[in-house]
Design a protein around this motif. Sequence first.
Motif, short mmCIF file in Angstrom:
data_model
loop_
_atom_site.label_atom_id
_atom_site.label_comp_id
_atom_site.label_asym_id
_atom_site.label_seq_id
_atom_site.Cartn_x
_atom_site.Cartn_y
_atom_site.Cartn_z
N LEU A 170 -6.67 -0.72 68.47
CA LEU A 170 -7.39 0.54 68.41
C LEU A 170 -8.43 0.53 67.30
O LEU A 170 -9.57 0.94 67.48
N ALA A 171 -8.04 0.05 66.12
CA ALA A 171 -8.92 0.06 64.96
C ALA A 171 -9.78 -1.20 64.84
O ALA A 171 -10.59 -1.29 63.92
N SER A 172 -9.57 -2.15 65.73
CA SER A 172 -10.26 -3.45 65.65
C SER A 172 -10.08 -4.08 64.27
O SER A 172 -11.03 -4.51 63.62
N LEU A 173 -8.82 -4.09 63.84
CA LEU A 173 -8.48 -4.61 62.52
C LEU A 173 -7.19 -5.41 62.62
O LEU A 173 -6.18 -4.89 63.11
N ARG A 174 -7.23 -6.65 62.16
CA ARG A 174 -6.03 -7.48 62.21
C ARG A 174 -4.95 -6.91 61.30
O ARG A 174 -5.25 -6.38 60.23
N LYS A 175 -3.70 -7.03 61.74
CA LYS A 175 -2.58 -6.54 60.94
C LYS A 175 -2.60 -7.13 59.53
O LYS A 175 -2.35 -6.42 58.56
N GLU A 176 -2.90 -8.41 59.45
CA GLU A 176 -2.90 -9.10 58.16
C GLU A 176 -3.92 -8.49 57.20
O GLU A 176 -3.77 -8.59 55.98
N ASP A 177 -4.97 -7.91 57.76
CA ASP A 177 -6.01 -7.30 56.93
C ASP A 177 -5.69 -5.85 56.57
O ASP A 177 -6.39 -5.26 55.74
N ALA A 178 -4.67 -5.29 57.18
CA ALA A 178 -4.31 -3.89 56.93
C ALA A 178 -3.08 -3.76 56.03
O ALA A 178 -3.07 -2.93 55.12
N ILE A 179 -2.07 -4.57 56.28
CA ILE A 179 -0.82 -4.44 55.53
C ILE A 179 -1.08 -4.70 54.05
O ILE A 179 -1.73 -5.65 53.67
N TYR A 227 2.25 2.94 71.50
CA TYR A 227 1.56 3.85 70.58
C TYR A 227 1.09 3.08 69.36
O TYR A 227 1.69 2.07 68.99
N GLY A 228 0.07 3.58 68.71
CA GLY A 228 -0.30 3.05 67.41
C GLY A 228 0.75 3.49 66.41
O GLY A 228 1.11 4.67 66.38
N MET A 229 1.26 2.56 65.62
CA MET A 229 2.29 2.89 64.63
C MET A 229 1.88 2.32 63.28
O MET A 229 1.58 1.13 63.16
N ILE A 230 1.89 3.18 62.28
CA ILE A 230 1.59 2.77 60.91
C ILE A 230 2.68 3.33 60.02
O ILE A 230 3.00 4.52 60.11
N GLN A 231 3.25 2.50 59.16
CA GLN A 231 4.24 2.97 58.19
C GLN A 231 3.59 2.94 56.82
O GLN A 231 3.05 1.90 56.40
N LEU A 232 3.65 4.07 56.12
CA LEU A 232 3.03 4.20 54.80
C LEU A 232 4.09 4.50 53.75
O LEU A 232 5.01 5.28 54.00
N ASP A 233 3.92 3.88 52.57
CA ASP A 233 4.79 4.27 51.47
C ASP A 233 4.28 5.58 50.89
O ASP A 233 3.27 6.14 51.35
N ALA A 234 4.94 6.09 49.86
CA ALA A 234 4.59 7.40 49.29
C ALA A 234 3.19 7.46 48.71
O ALA A 234 2.60 8.53 48.59
N SER A 235 2.61 6.31 48.39
CA SER A 235 1.25 6.28 47.84
C SER A 235 0.19 6.11 48.93
O SER A 235 -1.00 6.17 48.63
N GLY A 236 0.61 5.89 50.17
CA GLY A 236 -0.33 5.67 51.27
C GLY A 236 -0.62 4.21 51.54
O GLY A 236 -1.50 3.88 52.33
N ARG A 237 0.14 3.31 50.92
CA ARG A 237 -0.04 1.87 51.15
C ARG A 237 0.63 1.51 52.48
O ARG A 237 1.73 1.96 52.79
N ILE A 238 -0.05 0.69 53.27
CA ILE A 238 0.45 0.31 54.60
C ILE A 238 1.55 -0.74 54.48
O ILE A 238 1.35 -1.82 53.91
N LEU A 239 2.70 -0.42 55.05
CA LEU A 239 3.85 -1.33 55.08
C LEU A 239 3.99 -2.01 56.43
O LEU A 239 4.39 -3.17 56.49
N ASN A 240 3.71 -1.29 57.50
CA ASN A 240 3.75 -1.82 58.87
C ASN A 240 2.55 -1.30 59.63
O ASN A 240 2.10 -0.17 59.40
N TYR A 241 2.06 -2.12 60.55
CA TYR A 241 0.86 -1.80 61.30
C TYR A 241 0.99 -2.55 62.62
O TYR A 241 0.91 -3.76 62.65
N ASN A 242 1.25 -1.83 63.70
CA ASN A 242 1.60 -2.55 64.93
C ASN A 242 0.38 -3.02 65.73
O ASN A 242 -0.77 -2.72 65.39
N ALA A 243 0.65 -3.76 66.79
CA ALA A 243 -0.40 -4.39 67.59
C ALA A 243 -1.33 -3.38 68.25
O ALA A 243 -2.54 -3.59 68.30
#
Length: 142
Positions: free
Chosen positions: A50-59, A29-45
């Motif tokens: 799915l989003a065509s976005l490297r993890k390093e560019d999302a976290i 599954y696509g998994m994204i972990q967000l802090d309370a402000s909506g900042r990405i903490l984890n972003y799985n493969a």
Amino acid sequence: MPNRYTQQIDEVLEAVDTMNTDELDRLPYGMIQLDASGRILNYNAVESKLASLRKEDAIGKQFFTEIAPCTRVQEFYGRFKEGVIREALDTSFHFHFAFKQNPRDVTVRLLYSRRSRTVWVLISDHDGKPLATTESETITPR
């Protein structure tokens, strides 16, 4: 969501706070972990593919404004904000991601974790099925 997948998703969400990066990347599954402000903490493969976005560019980026501004609607962002304020959130809904390369209808499950004080976003296909198989790790357009 079909019952056979609901149980699998429940098990994933029960364990997700204790998973390391490799374990998150192995989830179908696509998994994204967000802090309370909506900042990405984890972003799985799977989500990265799915989003065509490297993890390093999302976290570290703001999910609702920098990464997926199409989610800044009451249906998604509103539920997120209300759940963070209440420190209680467990909801599923259908959503359309209007990605340029791979627009897709999905099922989103938002879960607030009291343990980590974060929100997990689990993305499955429109019917609640995994987006990838462990054998191929591919995501096929709907």
